[in-house]
Design a protein around this motif. Structure first.
Motif, PDB file in Angstrom:
ATOM      1  N   LEU A   1     -10.578  -9.798   7.278  1.00  0.00           N
ATOM      2  CA  LEU A   1      -9.149 -10.126   7.203  1.00  0.00           C
ATOM      3  C   LEU A   1      -8.840 -11.082   6.056  1.00  0.00           C
TER       4      LEU A   1
ATOM      5  N   GLU B   1      -6.198  -9.925   2.940  1.00  0.00           N
ATOM      6  CA  GLU B   1      -5.001 -10.723   3.231  1.00  0.00           C
ATOM      7  C   GLU B   1      -3.763 -10.174   2.537  1.00  0.00           C
TER       8      GLU B   1
ATOM      9  N   ILE C   1      -3.122  -7.224   1.688  1.00  0.00           N
ATOM     10  CA  ILE C   1      -2.745  -5.894   2.179  1.00  0.00           C
ATOM     11  C   ILE C   1      -2.016  -5.999   3.512  1.00  0.00           C
ATOM     12  N   ILE C   2      -2.544  -6.829   4.412  1.00  0.00           N
ATOM     13  CA  ILE C   2      -1.958  -6.934   5.753  1.00  0.00           C
ATOM     14  C   ILE C   2      -0.869  -8.004   5.828  1.00  0.00           C
ATOM     15  N   HIS C   3      -0.794  -8.859   4.789  1.00  0.00           N
ATOM     16  CA  HIS C   3       0.220  -9.914   4.721  1.00  0.00           C
ATOM     17  C   HIS C   3       0.158 -10.866   5.917  1.00  0.00           C
TER      18      HIS C   3
ATOM     19  N   THR D   1      -5.771 -16.353  10.578  1.00  0.00           N
ATOM     20  CA  THR D   1      -6.857 -15.538  11.126  1.00  0.00           C
ATOM     21  C   THR D   1      -8.150 -16.343  11.283  1.00  0.00           C
TER      22      THR D   1
END
Length: 415
Positions: free
Chosen positions: A16, A20, A22-24, A30
């Motif tokens: 994650l 970071e 990409i998933i914002h 996380t």
């Protein structure tokens, strides 16, 4: 079973971190979530059948390391937050920049500025201010990418020789692997590598650039005083650590408290809406929380016995070569958990080898745009700077990194 669950959670946390953008989802959220969850699981179902008292002792040791690092960073970042919010740093830059300069000279000047400024401040601030200088010019996309590339490398290089400039350098110093006089030996190879990269990137860049004159604000006496206190704190940290082994965290907290008292006295008659202590709220707390989460994760890795696997690379290769590869690896794996992992793995190296390790982990992240905080910040500010456009510079970056690493090895012979 418990070990497998914890390892799965740690692996997911690191994935994650990498994705970071990409998933914002902020990596601070996380890492803190998974870091605390791993330790809660360790208490509920102790690893290797250990008692709750043993787990508590292990956690206490980990928390002490985290608190020392966290307090130091909080103090240093508060100084910079105040000066940055007052426009003090930007004001100084506009005062010293000439109205006209060649592209080649600007390349060397920007590299030197980013290098020096990142030594005494956090990398995020150094990157933002350095980018502001070049983005005020009307440069085409390709040239802007070159300047941004140099800034990223220079910012990462500038922090390796001072404990105030880079978190991994501070971690290695606090672990007792290198001393401040040892670290100062990295200044020469680091700046040489920056100038080598500037020379390569400036090939074919011969045009003249013109800076638009901006209205320069008057510098307040209070701001000058706080800037002097900041610089004095940096120098006092270096001196007291070398001469009397005073922990850097203690000196910086003293400097911060002194700054609060002086500013309170200077501002007592001024009509200000903001108290000096309120600037603590402006620092990058997500960065600090990220470090907490990462170090909790690394601490959990140590307790499940995984960190010993990192020593295998050093069993097959001499530390000089292994450190070089670890530096390159830090471009894909965040250098904070990587450094923390290798420190906790208790790898035996000489001070000279630890010096090369310090350079490698501090600068190696420059190889990829996602490999350092400076790279991520630059990518968010410069539209032309993407993962692929930065990747085109990798050969130049690799040559500069190799020059700096070789220099750190030979300078280490003076220890």
């Amino acid at each position: 079973m418990v070990t497998s669950i914890i390892l799965t959670l740690i692996a997911l946390a690191f994935v994650l971190i990498v994705i970071e953008d990409i998933i914002h989802v902020n990596k601070a959220k996380t890492t803190l979530f998974f870091g605390t969850l791993c330790w809660i699981i360790a208490f509920i179902s102790p690893i290797h059948g250990e008692s709750s008292e043993t787990i508590q002792h292990q956690l206490d040791h980990n928390i002490l390391e985290i608190a020392t690092l966290w307090l130091f960073l909080m103090a240093a970042m508060t100084f910079v937050a105040y000066l940055n919010s007052k426009g003090f740093i930007q004001n100084i830059v506009h005062r010293i920049m000439p109205e006209q300069i060649s592209e080649r000279k600007l390349m060397f000047l920007v590299g030197a500025f980013a290098f020096v400024f990142s030594s005494i401040s956090d990398n995020i601030t150094a990157t933002l201010i350095s980018l502001a200088v070049v983005m005020s010019l009307k440069l085409d996309a390709k040239k802007l990418v070159k300047y941004a590339t140099l800034i990223i490398f220079s910012v990462n290089s500038g922090g390796v020789s001072l404990i105030t400039g880079d978190v991994t350098t501070l971690m290695i110093f606090l672990a007792g692997k290198v001393t401040i006089p040892d670290l100062l030996l990295l200044v020469l190879p680091a700046i040489v590598s920056v100038f080598a990269l500037a020379a390569m990137l400036s090939i074919g860049m011969n045009e003249q650039l013109y800076f638009a004159r901006q209205e320069v604000r008057r510098i307040e006496k209070t701001d000058i005083t706080i800037a002097v206190i900041f610089m004095s704190t940096v120098l006092a940290t270096l001196f007291l650590s070398v001469q009397y082994q005073v922990p850097p965290m203690l000196t910086f907290l003293f400097g911060l408290s002194f700054m609060f008292l002086v500013a309170q006295f200077l501002m007592r008659k001024k009509d200000v809406n903001k108290k000096i202590i309120d600037y603590i709220r402006e620092i990058e707390y997500d960065t600090l929380l990220f470090f907490v989460g990462v170090l909790l994760l690394v601490g959990a890795l140590k307790e499940v016995g995984v960190l010993s696997m990192f020593t295998e690379l050093y069993q097959f290769l001499a530390p000089e070569y292994a450190n070089y590869l670890v530096g390159l690896l830090s471009a894909a794996v965040d250098n904070v958990p990587l450094t923390a992992a290798l420190l906790k793995a208790q790898i035996e190296m000489t001070p000279q080898q630890w010096l090369t390790f310090t350079y490698a982990t501090g600068v190696g992240g420059s190889m990829l745009i996602i490999g350092s905080a400076a790279g991520i910040i630059a990518m968010s500010k410069v539209k032309a700077l993407t993962f692929m456009s930065y990747l085109k510079m990798v050969l130049y970056l690799l040559v500069a990194y190799s020059i700096g690493y070789a220099g750190s090895f030979y300078m280490g012979q003076l220890i």
